[in-house]
Design a protein around this motif. Structure first.
Motif, PDB file in Angstrom:
ATOM      1  N   ALA A   1       0.863  -1.178   0.000  1.00 46.66           N
ATOM      2  CA  ALA A   1       0.000   0.000   0.000  1.00 46.66           C
ATOM      3  C   ALA A   1       0.903   1.234   0.000  1.00 46.66           C
ATOM      4  N   ARG A   2       0.385   2.366  -0.489  1.00 48.57           N
ATOM      5  CA  ARG A   2       1.198   3.569  -0.622  1.00 48.57           C
ATOM      6  C   ARG A   2       0.508   4.748   0.046  1.00 48.57           C
ATOM      7  N   GLU A   3       1.307   5.589   0.688  1.00 51.20           N
ATOM      8  CA  GLU A   3       0.784   6.818   1.289  1.00 51.20           C
ATOM      9  C   GLU A   3       0.991   7.976   0.332  1.00 51.20           C
ATOM     10  N   LEU A   4      -0.069   8.711   0.065  1.00 51.69           N
ATOM     11  CA  LEU A   4      -0.007   9.886  -0.805  1.00 51.69           C
ATOM     12  C   LEU A   4      -0.253  11.131   0.050  1.00 51.69           C
ATOM     13  N   HIS A   5       0.749  11.981   0.131  1.00 48.40           N
ATOM     14  CA  HIS A   5       0.626  13.228   0.903  1.00 48.40           C
ATOM     15  C   HIS A   5       0.383  14.367  -0.086  1.00 48.40           C
ATOM     16  N   MET A   6      -0.747  15.038   0.050  1.00 46.67           N
ATOM     17  CA  MET A   6      -1.130  16.067  -0.926  1.00 46.67           C
ATOM     18  C   MET A   6      -1.467  17.393  -0.252  1.00 46.67           C
ATOM     19  N   VAL A   7      -1.002  18.460  -0.864  1.00 45.51           N
ATOM     20  CA  VAL A   7      -1.378  19.819  -0.444  1.00 45.51           C
ATOM     21  C   VAL A   7      -2.158  20.432  -1.603  1.00 45.51           C
ATOM     22  N   LYS A   8      -3.346  20.902  -1.315  1.00 43.53           N
ATOM     23  CA  LYS A   8      -4.229  21.419  -2.359  1.00 43.53           C
ATOM     24  C   LYS A   8      -3.664  22.709  -2.959  1.00 43.53           C
ATOM     25  N   GLY A   9      -3.672  22.764  -4.293  1.00 46.91           N
ATOM     26  CA  GLY A   9      -3.237  23.964  -4.995  1.00 46.91           C
ATOM     27  C   GLY A   9      -4.422  24.738  -5.540  1.00 46.91           C
ATOM     28  N   PRO A  10      -4.196  25.762  -6.339  1.00 46.10           N
ATOM     29  CA  PRO A  10      -5.293  26.563  -6.912  1.00 46.10           C
ATOM     30  C   PRO A  10      -6.261  25.720  -7.740  1.00 46.10           C
ATOM     31  N   GLY A  11      -5.760  24.633  -8.333  1.00 39.61           N
ATOM     32  CA  GLY A  11      -6.619  23.766  -9.140  1.00 39.61           C
ATOM     33  C   GLY A  11      -7.192  22.597  -8.376  1.00 39.61           C
ATOM     34  N   GLY A  12      -7.061  22.623  -7.046  1.00 32.39           N
ATOM     35  CA  GLY A  12      -7.548  21.517  -6.222  1.00 32.39           C
ATOM     36  C   GLY A  12      -6.523  20.411  -6.120  1.00 32.39           C
ATOM     37  N   TYR A  13      -6.996  19.227  -5.689  1.00 33.45           N
ATOM     38  CA  TYR A  13      -6.081  18.086  -5.592  1.00 33.45           C
ATOM     39  C   TYR A  13      -5.847  17.449  -6.963  1.00 33.45           C
ATOM     40  N   GLY A  14      -6.844  17.493  -7.820  1.00 36.64           N
ATOM     41  CA  GLY A  14      -6.666  16.971  -9.165  1.00 36.64           C
ATOM     42  C   GLY A  14      -7.000  15.499  -9.323  1.00 36.64           C
ATOM     43  N   PHE A  15      -8.084  15.026  -8.683  1.00 40.41           N
ATOM     44  CA  PHE A  15      -8.532  13.656  -8.903  1.00 40.41           C
ATOM     45  C   PHE A  15     -10.035  13.579  -8.641  1.00 40.41           C
TER      46      PHE A  15
ATOM     47  N   GLY B   1       0.042  17.152 -13.586  1.00 41.72           N
ATOM     48  CA  GLY B   1       0.699  18.315 -13.000  1.00 41.72           C
ATOM     49  C   GLY B   1       0.147  18.793 -11.681  1.00 41.72           C
ATOM     50  N   LEU B   2      -0.989  18.244 -11.226  1.00 39.03           N
ATOM     51  CA  LEU B   2      -1.565  18.705  -9.964  1.00 39.03           C
ATOM     52  C   LEU B   2      -1.116  17.804  -8.800  1.00 39.03           C
ATOM     53  N   ALA B   3      -1.609  18.139  -7.606  1.00 42.66           N
ATOM     54  CA  ALA B   3      -1.100  17.527  -6.381  1.00 42.66           C
ATOM     55  C   ALA B   3      -1.191  16.001  -6.393  1.00 42.66           C
ATOM     56  N   ALA B   4      -2.302  15.451  -6.873  1.00 42.36           N
ATOM     57  CA  ALA B   4      -2.490  13.996  -6.841  1.00 42.36           C
ATOM     58  C   ALA B   4      -1.434  13.286  -7.681  1.00 42.36           C
ATOM     59  N   GLU B   5      -1.214  13.763  -8.892  1.00 39.67           N
ATOM     60  CA  GLU B   5      -0.222  13.129  -9.758  1.00 39.67           C
ATOM     61  C   GLU B   5       1.171  13.275  -9.157  1.00 39.67           C
ATOM     62  N   ARG B   6       1.492  14.449  -8.620  1.00 40.44           N
ATOM     63  CA  ARG B   6       2.815  14.656  -8.021  1.00 40.44           C
ATOM     64  C   ARG B   6       3.041  13.746  -6.821  1.00 40.44           C
ATOM     65  N   ALA B   7       1.956  13.396  -6.117  1.00 39.44           N
ATOM     66  CA  ALA B   7       2.069  12.524  -4.942  1.00 39.44           C
ATOM     67  C   ALA B   7       2.202  11.057  -5.325  1.00 39.44           C
ATOM     68  N   GLY B   8       1.986  10.732  -6.607  1.00 37.27           N
ATOM     69  CA  GLY B   8       2.123   9.353  -7.054  1.00 37.27           C
ATOM     70  C   GLY B   8       0.816   8.615  -7.232  1.00 37.27           C
ATOM     71  N   MET B   9      -0.307   9.322  -7.287  1.00 36.24           N
ATOM     72  CA  MET B   9      -1.601   8.678  -7.484  1.00 36.24           C
ATOM     73  C   MET B   9      -1.691   8.093  -8.883  1.00 36.24           C
TER      74      MET B   9
END
Length: 369
Positions: free
Chosen positions: A266-280, A302-310
């Motif tokens: 299992a993987r932990e995804l740490h996300m900080v919301k940006g102007p475009g939201g989390y992106g998922f 390019g948004l938080a979810a993808e950067r976190a590895g989702m």
């Protein structure tokens, strides 16, 4: 109140009282393996009570599974699937039992022994064996094979011991030499004869099994694994773990397995919301046997979810460290939105999810992070 008198020695009432109390605190934990059908319950409730410590067993159902196994009203729960829980938040303990699926291993202490031990400041974890967990290992063969052989006394069912080649695939996968084979690719070998074990391996799905060649070695019959498959998953137990369960008349449970050696995580995804939201996008869907899960889709580049590895198709297991077991879609969304600008999701990809179901491991969270 007693005054100490050196002439009284061990007959001093105060000393005798202290010794008796110390003995009472040394109550033995009791172990129960509860296995239920998908439409059944374990037959008890777990309470957190004002003025009392620990996780308290209550409402033991008359004639239910828990009562038939010997669980008693007032027992304090110390372990769930080999993990100490007395120090954990009550809701987390309840979630661990629920996440175990249809089988759970519990260790409890009677209420008098629990309260006496607490009064004396004892470490309750010290009353329990260090590790009673079997081990799940996923072995991928190399040019030389799987790197282990299986032996068992002739005429005895379900008794298969592993000999592991140092540095080979089985050794690298965490299989201890001398351990006992309990399951192969999620199926028990407990009632298997040597011939049945050979058929079980030959009947394994393509790419997961291996053929067996039989070689006689008095007084053992040794099954040497050929190189006809690519991978297999073994549930194994050390001699000490096998003895622990055998002496208590318990089957070694896959639900209690140490899955830390498995390649599926299992993987932990740490996300900080940006102007475009989390992106998922979160969607609710069925993922087998009528189970409902919360899945992640439409991951924006390019948004938080993808950067976190989702990755699309990931299933959510927990939000901000709390399991979402039993929560519906709206409740999960509310939990994600509980913190305005940040969230941590524990997720598992479809291939890993399918693997854990195939080996009947109830809670994949223990193998992540």
């Amino acid at each position: 109140k007693f005054e100490f008198n050196p002439k009284d020695g061990i007959d001093n009432p105060a000393l005798s009282l202290a010794e008796d109390t110390d003995g009472e605190a040394a109550g033995e934990p009791r172990f129960y393996l509860l296995s239920k059908g998908s439409a059944e319950t374990f037959g008890f409730c777990l309470h957190e009570e004002l003025g009392g410590g620990g996780h308290v067993v209550r409402q033991v159902e008359l004639g239910g599974l828990a009562q038939r196994r010997g669980l008693q009203d007032g027992d304090r729960l110390l372990q769930v699937n080999g993990r100490f829980v007395d120090h954990l938040d009550h809701q987390r303990v309840v979630q661990r039992i629920k996440a175990s699926g249809n089988q759970v291993l519990l260790a409890v202490l009677d209420s008098d022994s629990y309260e006496a031990a607490k009064a004396l400041g004892r470490d309750l974890a010290q009353l329990l064996p260090a590790d009673v967990r079997p081990r799940l290992c996923h072995v991928r063969r190399d040019k030389s094979g799987f790197g282990f052989s299986v032996s068992g006394p002739e005429g005895t069912k379900g008794t298969f011991q592993l000999s592991v080649r140092h540095g080979g695939p089985a050794d690298r996968a965490g299989v201890p030499t001398g351990s006992w084979l309990l399951e192969l690719n999620g199926a028990s070998v407990r009632s298997c004869s040597r011939a049945q074990l050979a058929r079980k391996v030959r009947a394994a799905p393509p790419g997961t099994g291996a053929g067996l060649a039989v070689a006689l070695s008095d007084p053992l019959v040794v099954f040497q694994l050929k190189q006809s498959g690519s991978k297999m998953t073994l549930l194994v137990a050390s001699g000490a773990v096998e003895e622990f369960y055998r002496l208590r008349g318990l089957q070694v449970p896959a639900a209690a397995a140490d899955a830390s050696w498995l390649p599926y995580k299992a993987r932990e995804l740490h996300m900080v919301k940006g102007p475009g939201g989390y992106g998922f996008l979160l969607k609710e869907d069925d993922y087998g046997a009528g189970a409902i899960g919360q899945f992640l889709w439409e991951v924006d580049a390019g948004l938080a979810a993808e950067r976190a590895g989702m990755r699309e198709g990931d299933r959510v297991l927990a939000v901000n460290g709390e399991s979402i077991e039993g929560l519906d879609h709206q409740q999960t969304v509310l939990r994600i939105r509980a913190h305005e600008d940040r969230v941590t999701l524990l997720v598992i990809d479809p291939a890993s999810d399918e693997f854990y179901r195939s080996v009947r491991l109830g809670d994949p969270r223990g193998a992540g992070r």
